[in-house]
Design an enzyme around this catalytic site. Structure first.
Site, mmCIF file in Angstrom:
data_model
loop_
_atom_site.group_PDB
_atom_site.id
_atom_site.type_symbol
_atom_site.label_atom_id
_atom_site.label_comp_id
_atom_site.label_asym_id
_atom_site.label_seq_id
_atom_site.Cartn_x
_atom_site.Cartn_y
_atom_site.Cartn_z
ATOM 1 N N GLY A 153 -2.849 -2.982 26.258
ATOM 2 C CA GLY A 153 -1.456 -2.923 25.304
ATOM 3 C C GLY A 153 -0.669 -1.778 25.092
ATOM 4 N N GLU A 195 -2.600 -6.896 26.558
ATOM 5 C CA GLU A 195 -3.513 -7.160 25.249
ATOM 6 C C GLU A 195 -2.658 -6.233 23.971
ATOM 7 O OE1 GLU A 195 -6.971 -5.822 26.854
ATOM 8 O OE2 GLU A 195 -6.847 -7.376 28.601
ATOM 9 N N GLY A 197 -3.083 -6.023 20.588
ATOM 10 C CA GLY A 197 -3.941 -5.706 19.461
ATOM 11 C C GLY A 197 -3.600 -4.634 18.610
ATOM 12 N N ARG A 198 -3.339 -3.595 19.479
ATOM 13 C CA ARG A 198 -3.126 -2.191 18.870
ATOM 14 C C ARG A 198 -1.695 -2.322 18.278
ATOM 15 N NH1 ARG A 198 -4.827 3.024 19.978
ATOM 16 N NH2 ARG A 198 -5.408 2.315 21.950
ATOM 17 N N ARG A 233 -12.535 6.357 14.549
ATOM 18 C CA ARG A 233 -11.761 7.009 15.798
ATOM 19 C C ARG A 233 -11.364 8.403 15.765
ATOM 20 N NH1 ARG A 233 -6.103 6.900 17.092
ATOM 21 N NH2 ARG A 233 -5.903 6.310 19.367
ATOM 22 N N TYR A 237 -13.318 10.187 19.233
ATOM 23 C CA TYR A 237 -12.199 10.730 20.115
ATOM 24 C C TYR A 237 -11.319 11.887 19.682
ATOM 25 C CZ TYR A 237 -12.838 5.998 21.881
ATOM 26 O OH TYR A 237 -13.170 4.443 22.372
ATOM 27 N N CYS A 264 -23.809 12.309 6.767
ATOM 28 C CA CYS A 264 -24.431 13.572 7.442
ATOM 29 C C CYS A 264 -24.203 13.890 8.776
ATOM 30 C CB CYS A 264 -25.941 13.579 6.910
ATOM 31 S SG CYS A 264 -27.077 12.142 7.643
ATOM 32 N N GLU A 265 -23.215 13.876 9.399
ATOM 33 C CA GLU A 265 -22.859 14.216 10.546
ATOM 34 C C GLU A 265 -21.626 15.159 10.881
ATOM 35 O OE1 GLU A 265 -24.458 13.626 13.289
ATOM 36 O OE2 GLU A 265 -25.770 11.809 12.727
#
Length: 338
Positions: A153, A195, A197-198, A233, A237, A264-265
Protein backbone atom coordinates in the site's frame (compact mmCIF):
# COMPACT_ATOMS: atom_id res chain seq x y z
CA UNK A 1 -9.14 -8.05 2.04
CA UNK A 2 -5.56 -9.18 2.62
CA UNK A 3 -5.62 -11.99 5.19
CA UNK A 4 -2.78 -13.85 6.88
CA UNK A 5 -4.48 -16.00 9.53
CA UNK A 6 -7.57 -18.07 10.23
CA UNK A 7 -9.05 -15.26 12.33
CA UNK A 8 -8.73 -12.77 9.47
CA UNK A 9 -10.33 -15.26 7.07
CA UNK A 10 -13.27 -15.62 9.47
CA UNK A 11 -13.61 -11.84 9.76
CA UNK A 12 -13.58 -11.45 5.97
CA UNK A 13 -16.28 -14.09 5.69
CA UNK A 14 -18.39 -12.38 8.37
CA UNK A 15 -18.11 -9.15 6.37
CA UNK A 16 -19.63 -10.95 3.40
CA UNK A 17 -16.42 -11.34 1.41
CA UNK A 18 -15.81 -14.41 -0.67
CA UNK A 19 -13.83 -15.40 -3.73
CA UNK A 20 -11.22 -13.12 -5.19
CA UNK A 21 -12.16 -10.24 -2.88
CA UNK A 22 -9.91 -12.09 -0.39
CA UNK A 23 -6.18 -12.65 -0.75
CA UNK A 24 -4.60 -15.09 1.69
CA UNK A 25 -0.89 -14.39 2.19
CA UNK A 26 0.62 -16.50 4.91
CA UNK A 27 3.95 -17.80 6.14
CA UNK A 28 4.64 -21.24 7.67
CA UNK A 29 0.93 -21.88 7.24
CA UNK A 30 -0.98 -24.81 8.76
CA UNK A 31 -2.94 -26.94 6.33
CA UNK A 32 -6.29 -26.08 7.94
CA UNK A 33 -5.85 -22.42 6.95
CA UNK A 34 -5.16 -23.30 3.32
CA UNK A 35 -8.28 -25.49 3.36
CA UNK A 36 -10.38 -22.64 4.78
CA UNK A 37 -8.97 -20.10 2.30
CA UNK A 38 -9.67 -22.41 -0.61
CA UNK A 39 -13.22 -23.10 0.61
CA UNK A 40 -13.84 -19.34 0.48
CA UNK A 41 -12.45 -19.13 -3.03
CA UNK A 42 -9.73 -16.77 -1.81
CA UNK A 43 -6.63 -16.02 -3.86
CA UNK A 44 -3.85 -18.02 -2.20
CA UNK A 45 -0.47 -16.31 -2.27
CA UNK A 46 2.37 -18.77 -1.70
CA UNK A 47 5.54 -17.70 0.04
CA UNK A 48 7.92 -20.49 -0.92
CA UNK A 49 8.36 -23.15 -3.60
CA UNK A 50 8.09 -25.88 -0.96
CA UNK A 51 4.51 -24.79 -0.28
CA UNK A 52 3.38 -25.94 -3.73
CA UNK A 53 3.38 -29.62 -2.88
CA UNK A 54 2.12 -28.90 0.63
CA UNK A 55 -1.00 -27.06 -0.50
CA UNK A 56 -1.68 -29.60 -3.24
CA UNK A 57 -1.47 -32.48 -0.76
CA UNK A 58 -3.54 -30.85 1.99
CA UNK A 59 -6.03 -28.62 0.20
CA UNK A 60 -5.67 -29.27 -3.53
CA UNK A 61 -4.05 -26.85 -5.94
CA UNK A 62 -6.45 -23.99 -6.70
CA UNK A 63 -7.10 -22.91 -10.27
CA UNK A 64 -5.70 -19.44 -9.48
CA UNK A 65 -2.38 -19.27 -7.64
CA UNK A 66 -0.10 -16.37 -6.75
CA UNK A 67 3.49 -16.17 -5.58
CA UNK A 68 5.13 -13.58 -3.38
CA UNK A 69 8.40 -12.36 -4.92
CA UNK A 70 11.59 -11.49 -3.02
CA UNK A 71 14.05 -9.53 -5.19
CA UNK A 72 16.99 -10.04 -2.82
CA UNK A 73 19.93 -7.80 -3.77
CA UNK A 74 17.93 -6.02 -6.48
CA UNK A 75 16.18 -3.87 -3.85
CA UNK A 76 17.30 -2.27 -0.60
CA UNK A 77 14.07 -2.67 1.37
CA UNK A 78 13.67 -0.22 4.23
CA UNK A 79 13.95 0.06 8.02
CA UNK A 80 10.58 -1.67 8.51
CA UNK A 81 10.91 -4.60 6.11
CA UNK A 82 14.70 -4.86 6.32
CA UNK A 83 17.17 -6.18 3.73
CA UNK A 84 15.31 -8.50 1.33
CA UNK A 85 18.31 -10.87 1.36
CA UNK A 86 17.67 -11.44 5.08
CA UNK A 87 13.91 -11.83 4.72
CA UNK A 88 12.05 -15.07 5.34
CA UNK A 89 9.38 -13.95 2.86
CA UNK A 90 9.07 -14.66 -0.81
CA UNK A 91 10.40 -16.60 -3.78
CA UNK A 92 13.78 -15.61 -5.25
CA UNK A 93 14.39 -14.29 -8.74
CA UNK A 94 15.97 -17.57 -9.82
CA UNK A 95 13.16 -19.66 -8.33
CA UNK A 96 10.08 -17.82 -9.47
CA UNK A 97 9.70 -18.94 -13.14
CA UNK A 98 10.02 -22.57 -12.07
CA UNK A 99 7.53 -22.05 -9.25
CA UNK A 100 4.76 -21.25 -11.76
CA UNK A 101 5.70 -24.22 -13.93
CA UNK A 102 5.61 -26.50 -10.89
CA UNK A 103 2.21 -25.14 -9.82
CA UNK A 104 0.76 -25.89 -13.27
CA UNK A 105 1.50 -29.60 -12.91
CA UNK A 106 -1.26 -30.23 -10.28
CA UNK A 107 -3.74 -27.91 -12.01
CA UNK A 108 -3.04 -24.18 -11.61
CA UNK A 109 -4.30 -22.36 -14.69
CA UNK A 110 -4.45 -18.69 -13.69
CA UNK A 111 -1.71 -16.69 -12.07
CA UNK A 112 -0.97 -13.69 -9.90
CA UNK A 113 2.24 -11.95 -8.84
CA UNK A 114 2.80 -10.17 -5.52
CA UNK A 115 5.58 -8.58 -3.49
CA UNK A 116 6.05 -6.75 -0.20
CA UNK A 117 9.50 -5.26 -0.45
CA UNK A 118 8.83 -1.96 1.29
CA UNK A 119 6.23 -0.80 3.74
CA UNK A 120 4.76 2.68 3.30
CA UNK A 121 5.37 2.83 -0.46
CA UNK A 122 6.04 6.34 -1.76
CA UNK A 123 6.82 5.86 -5.46
CA UNK A 124 6.23 3.61 -8.48
CA UNK A 125 9.51 1.64 -8.15
CA UNK A 126 7.77 -1.55 -6.96
CA UNK A 127 5.34 -1.47 -9.90
CA UNK A 128 8.20 -1.06 -12.40
CA UNK A 129 10.02 -4.01 -10.83
CA UNK A 130 6.96 -6.29 -10.94
CA UNK A 131 5.96 -5.37 -14.50
CA UNK A 132 9.49 -6.14 -15.70
CA UNK A 133 9.43 -9.41 -13.76
CA UNK A 134 6.07 -10.37 -15.30
CA UNK A 135 7.55 -9.86 -18.76
CA UNK A 136 10.57 -11.99 -17.84
CA UNK A 137 8.39 -14.80 -16.45
CA UNK A 138 6.24 -14.72 -19.59
CA UNK A 139 9.36 -15.00 -21.75
CA UNK A 140 10.57 -18.02 -19.74
CA UNK A 141 7.26 -19.84 -19.25
CA UNK A 142 4.66 -18.41 -21.65
CA UNK A 143 2.18 -17.66 -18.86
CA UNK A 144 0.22 -14.43 -18.58
CA UNK A 145 -0.93 -12.89 -15.33
CA UNK A 146 -4.48 -12.23 -14.22
CA UNK A 147 -3.28 -9.63 -11.72
CA UNK A 148 -0.20 -8.01 -10.23
CA UNK A 149 -0.38 -6.96 -6.56
CA UNK A 150 1.98 -4.11 -5.62
CA UNK A 151 1.87 -5.12 -1.96
CA UNK A 152 1.78 -3.05 1.17
CA UNK A 153 0.00 0.00 0.00
CA UNK A 154 0.74 3.65 -0.33
CA UNK A 155 2.43 5.56 2.45
CA UNK A 156 1.26 8.37 4.68
CA UNK A 157 3.22 11.35 6.06
CA UNK A 158 4.12 10.56 9.67
CA UNK A 159 5.79 13.92 10.32
CA UNK A 160 3.91 17.23 10.02
CA UNK A 161 6.48 18.65 7.62
CA UNK A 162 6.24 15.70 5.24
CA UNK A 163 4.03 16.21 2.18
CA UNK A 164 1.21 13.80 1.44
CA UNK A 165 1.98 11.19 -1.18
CA UNK A 166 1.58 12.37 -4.80
CA UNK A 167 -0.96 9.78 -5.94
CA UNK A 168 -1.41 11.42 -9.34
CA UNK A 169 2.34 11.39 -9.96
CA UNK A 170 2.73 7.77 -8.84
CA UNK A 171 -0.26 6.73 -10.94
CA UNK A 172 1.27 8.38 -13.99
CA UNK A 173 4.56 6.54 -13.39
CA UNK A 174 2.75 3.21 -12.97
CA UNK A 175 0.82 3.85 -16.18
CA UNK A 176 4.04 4.51 -18.15
CA UNK A 177 5.63 1.32 -16.79
CA UNK A 178 2.48 -0.72 -17.48
CA UNK A 179 2.43 0.41 -21.10
CA UNK A 180 6.13 -0.35 -21.61
CA UNK A 181 6.40 -3.74 -19.92
CA UNK A 182 2.84 -5.13 -20.09
CA UNK A 183 0.79 -3.51 -22.83
CA UNK A 184 3.51 -3.10 -25.46
CA UNK A 185 4.72 -6.65 -24.78
CA UNK A 186 1.25 -8.05 -25.51
CA UNK A 187 0.73 -9.22 -21.91
CA UNK A 188 -2.37 -7.17 -21.11
CA UNK A 189 -4.88 -6.65 -19.83
CA UNK A 190 -3.57 -7.29 -16.31
CA UNK A 191 -5.44 -6.14 -13.21
CA UNK A 192 -3.16 -4.02 -10.98
CA UNK A 193 -4.07 -3.97 -7.29
CA UNK A 194 -2.54 -2.83 -4.02
CA UNK A 195 -3.26 -3.17 -0.30
CA UNK A 196 -4.26 0.26 1.00
CA UNK A 197 -5.02 -0.49 4.66
CA UNK A 198 -2.47 1.97 6.00
CA UNK A 199 -3.61 4.82 3.74
CA UNK A 200 -7.25 4.24 4.70
CA UNK A 201 -6.90 3.71 8.45
CA UNK A 202 -3.50 5.08 9.48
CA UNK A 203 -4.14 8.85 9.57
CA UNK A 204 -7.57 8.43 11.13
CA UNK A 205 -6.59 6.67 14.35
CA UNK A 206 -5.02 8.22 17.46
CA UNK A 207 -3.72 6.83 20.73
CA UNK A 208 -4.82 9.13 23.56
CA UNK A 209 -2.91 8.78 26.82
CA UNK A 210 -2.37 10.63 30.09
CA UNK A 211 0.97 11.54 31.67
CA UNK A 212 1.53 9.59 34.88
CA UNK A 213 5.07 10.60 35.83
CA UNK A 214 7.80 12.98 34.76
CA UNK A 215 11.25 11.65 35.71
CA UNK A 216 14.77 13.07 35.59
CA UNK A 217 17.54 10.44 35.48
CA UNK A 218 20.53 10.38 33.10
CA UNK A 219 18.00 11.84 30.69
CA UNK A 220 14.41 13.04 31.03
CA UNK A 221 11.43 10.72 30.74
CA UNK A 222 7.70 11.31 30.40
CA UNK A 223 5.78 8.20 31.45
CA UNK A 224 2.29 7.59 30.06
CA UNK A 225 -0.58 5.39 31.15
CA UNK A 226 -0.36 3.67 27.74
CA UNK A 227 2.38 1.27 26.71
CA UNK A 228 3.51 -0.67 23.67
CA UNK A 229 0.57 -3.03 24.16
CA UNK A 230 -1.46 -0.10 22.84
CA UNK A 231 0.95 0.89 20.03
CA UNK A 232 3.88 -1.43 19.36
CA UNK A 233 5.23 0.13 16.17
CA UNK A 234 7.71 2.62 17.73
CA UNK A 235 9.19 -0.06 20.02
CA UNK A 236 9.31 -2.67 17.27
CA UNK A 237 10.72 -0.55 14.45
CA UNK A 238 11.86 2.72 16.00
CA UNK A 239 9.12 4.27 13.86
CA UNK A 240 8.18 7.94 14.24
CA UNK A 241 4.68 8.91 15.38
CA UNK A 242 3.94 12.59 15.92
CA UNK A 243 2.84 13.61 19.42
CA UNK A 244 0.60 16.52 20.39
CA UNK A 245 0.17 17.68 23.99
CA UNK A 246 -3.40 18.95 24.27
CA UNK A 247 -3.61 22.61 25.24
CA UNK A 248 0.13 23.09 24.67
CA UNK A 249 0.24 22.88 20.89
CA UNK A 250 1.64 26.40 20.55
CA UNK A 251 4.10 26.32 23.45
CA UNK A 252 7.83 26.11 22.69
CA UNK A 253 9.14 22.57 22.30
CA UNK A 254 12.19 23.12 24.47
CA UNK A 255 12.10 19.97 26.61
CA UNK A 256 13.85 16.94 25.09
CA UNK A 257 12.71 13.63 26.55
CA UNK A 258 11.87 10.01 25.94
CA UNK A 259 8.14 9.26 26.02
CA UNK A 260 7.72 5.89 27.70
CA UNK A 261 5.12 3.30 28.57
CA UNK A 262 4.47 1.26 31.69
CA UNK A 263 5.69 -2.14 30.50
CA UNK A 264 8.88 -3.52 32.05
CA UNK A 265 10.83 -3.47 28.80
CA UNK A 266 13.34 -0.71 28.16
CA UNK A 267 12.25 -0.36 24.53
CA UNK A 268 8.69 0.45 25.65
CA UNK A 269 8.98 3.94 24.20
CA UNK A 270 6.74 5.99 21.94
CA UNK A 271 9.48 8.54 21.21
CA UNK A 272 13.20 8.96 21.88
CA UNK A 273 14.87 12.37 22.32
CA UNK A 274 11.64 14.08 21.26
CA UNK A 275 11.37 17.89 21.68
CA UNK A 276 8.12 18.63 23.54
CA UNK A 277 6.68 21.44 25.62
CA UNK A 278 7.19 21.26 29.36
CA UNK A 279 4.66 18.73 30.60
CA UNK A 280 3.24 17.64 33.94
CA UNK A 281 1.33 14.64 35.29
CA UNK A 282 -2.22 14.71 34.02
CA UNK A 283 -1.39 16.22 30.62
CA UNK A 284 -3.07 14.50 27.68
CA UNK A 285 -0.86 13.17 24.89
CA UNK A 286 -2.28 12.42 21.45
CA UNK A 287 -0.10 10.06 19.39
CA UNK A 288 -0.94 10.46 15.71
CA UNK A 289 -1.35 8.06 12.77
CA UNK A 290 -1.97 5.01 14.95
CA UNK A 291 -5.00 3.71 13.07
CA UNK A 292 -3.28 0.92 11.16
CA UNK A 293 -1.16 -0.40 14.02
CA UNK A 294 -2.60 0.34 17.44
CA UNK A 295 -5.11 -2.22 18.71
CA UNK A 296 -4.34 -4.54 15.78
CA UNK A 297 -0.78 -5.10 17.05
CA UNK A 298 -1.73 -5.21 20.73
CA UNK A 299 -0.61 -7.99 23.04
CA UNK A 300 -0.78 -8.97 26.72
CA UNK A 301 2.76 -9.68 27.89
CA UNK A 302 3.17 -8.90 31.61
CA UNK A 303 -0.61 -8.75 31.89
CA UNK A 304 -0.88 -5.29 30.35
CA UNK A 305 -4.42 -5.13 29.02
CA UNK A 306 -5.55 -3.50 25.81
CA UNK A 307 -7.56 -0.30 26.00
CA UNK A 308 -11.02 0.57 24.81
CA UNK A 309 -11.57 2.00 21.32
CA UNK A 310 -13.73 5.03 20.62
CA UNK A 311 -15.16 6.09 17.29
CA UNK A 312 -15.73 9.74 16.38
CA UNK A 313 -18.55 9.74 13.83
CA UNK A 314 -18.93 12.11 10.91
CA UNK A 315 -21.52 13.99 12.98
CA UNK A 316 -19.07 14.53 15.82
CA UNK A 317 -20.55 11.98 18.21
CA UNK A 318 -18.23 9.68 20.16
CA UNK A 319 -19.17 6.09 20.83
CA UNK A 320 -17.31 3.13 22.22
CA UNK A 321 -16.78 0.37 19.66
CA UNK A 322 -14.57 -1.90 21.75
CA UNK A 323 -14.45 -2.10 25.53
CA UNK A 324 -11.23 -2.27 27.49
CA UNK A 325 -9.92 -5.71 28.37
CA UNK A 326 -10.31 -6.94 31.94
CA UNK A 327 -8.34 -9.35 34.10
CA UNK A 328 -11.16 -11.81 33.47
CA UNK A 329 -10.50 -11.57 29.74
CA UNK A 330 -6.80 -12.15 30.34
CA UNK A 331 -7.50 -15.28 32.38
CA UNK A 332 -10.40 -16.46 30.24
CA UNK A 333 -8.45 -19.19 28.43
CA UNK A 334 -7.00 -20.74 31.60
CA UNK A 335 -8.54 -24.21 32.00
CA UNK A 336 -7.89 -24.58 35.71
CA UNK A 337 -5.68 -23.31 38.51
CA UNK A 338 -3.02 -25.59 40.06
Amino acid sequence: ADCSSMAELVIAEKLGMRGEDIMFTSNDTPAVEYVRAKSLGAIINLDDVSHIGYIDKNAGMPELICFRYNPGPLRKGNDIIGDPRESKYGVTTDQIPGAYIKAMEPGAERFGLHTMVVSNMLDEETAVMLFKLAAMINHDTGIKFDFINLGGGFGIPYKPEQPAIDLDGISAGIHVAYKKYIEDMGLGPVRVVTECGRAITGPHGFLVSKVRHVSVKYKDFVGLDACMANLMRPALYGAYHHITVLGKENEPKDHVCDVTGSRCENNDKFAVNRPLPTVAPGDIFVIHDAGAHSYAMGFQYNGKLRSAELLVTSGGQVRQIRRAETVEDYLGTVESWP
